[in-house]
Design an enzyme around this catalytic site. Sequence first.
Site, PDB file in Angstrom:
ATOM      1  N   ASP A  89      26.900  40.539  14.705  1.00  0.00           N
ATOM      2  CA  ASP A  89      28.354  40.613  14.485  1.00  0.00           C
ATOM      3  C   ASP A  89      29.055  40.002  15.703  1.00  0.00           C
ATOM      4  OD1 ASP A  89      28.357  42.479  12.014  1.00  0.00           O
ATOM      5  OD2 ASP A  89      27.062  43.504  13.448  1.00  0.00           O
ATOM      6  N   ASP A 125      20.303  52.716  15.020  1.00  0.00           N
ATOM      7  CA  ASP A 125      20.755  51.850  16.102  1.00  0.00           C
ATOM      8  C   ASP A 125      19.551  51.395  16.935  1.00  0.00           C
ATOM      9  OD1 ASP A 125      21.743  50.805  18.479  1.00  0.00           O
ATOM     10  OD2 ASP A 125      23.370  52.248  18.633  1.00  0.00           O
TER      11      ASP A 125
END
Length: 228
Positions: free
Chosen positions: A133, A110
């Site tokens: 996204d 991440d």
Amino acid sequence: MSGAGLPLRGIQTFVRRSSSLTQQQHQGRQLYGQWLLTDVRRLCSEDVFANTQPLTLEIGFGMGQSLIAMAEAEPERNFIGIEVHRPGLAQVCYEAGRRQLSNLRILEGDALQHLRQYGVAASLDRLQLFFPDPWPKKRHHKRRLVNAENVAFLHTYLRPGGVFHMATDWEPYAQWMLEVMSQAPAYVNLAADGGFHPRPAYRPLTKFEKRGLDSGHGIWDLLFARQD
Ligand SMILES: C[S@@+](CC[C@H](N)C(=O)[O-])C[C@H]1O[C@@H](n2cnc3c(N)ncnc32)[C@H](O)[C@@H]1O
């Protein structure tokens, strides 16, 4: 925000998908030692590349074709890409190995967590977020990477004048990004009219951009510079 002024942990901006690796990606995995950063102390050109070239950080490079193309086209810059998708990580190692790109390294995981742990204030010349996204459902909007809290956090890693470059093919997310960034303190919109920016020549077509274009979507680029 946490007490230290950092974004709260817990909300993931991605979904980990399990996919099998192609033959090239298996070969790429053998090259992890060369391209994948595992013993990071600080994310800056001096520590990672032992030079002072301007540093570009890309969050979520996917399969990495555009990251590879940029690193190859701009040897006078350094590039660090961060991704959670294992086939993409392996593919980039394979391609970087074929081209011997000494100005590219990648990190698995991440990006927000890596920055929290290893980020160096004002080390980035450019931060790239291409076709993130879009999380189109309203109940998922909290998973969008571009939000007021994250962009304030990311601001501290840009050098003064450094540029946060976003692009998307999802119009509602483009409008959302423009609103968030226009209200974020200490960023200035590099588009002359305060709206979207023409696509800079250095940004290659990405896989998800092509997918969007094939579905008849428009493309929106946003470039905001750190003001102070
Ligand atoms: C829609 S894809 C776009 C990939 C690529 N940029 C392109 O344009 O083809 C978004 C990518 O961002 C990655 N991603 C999302 N949030 C991330 C995060 N916090 N850290 C690292 N990667 C992330 C996802 O795994 C996914 O591969």
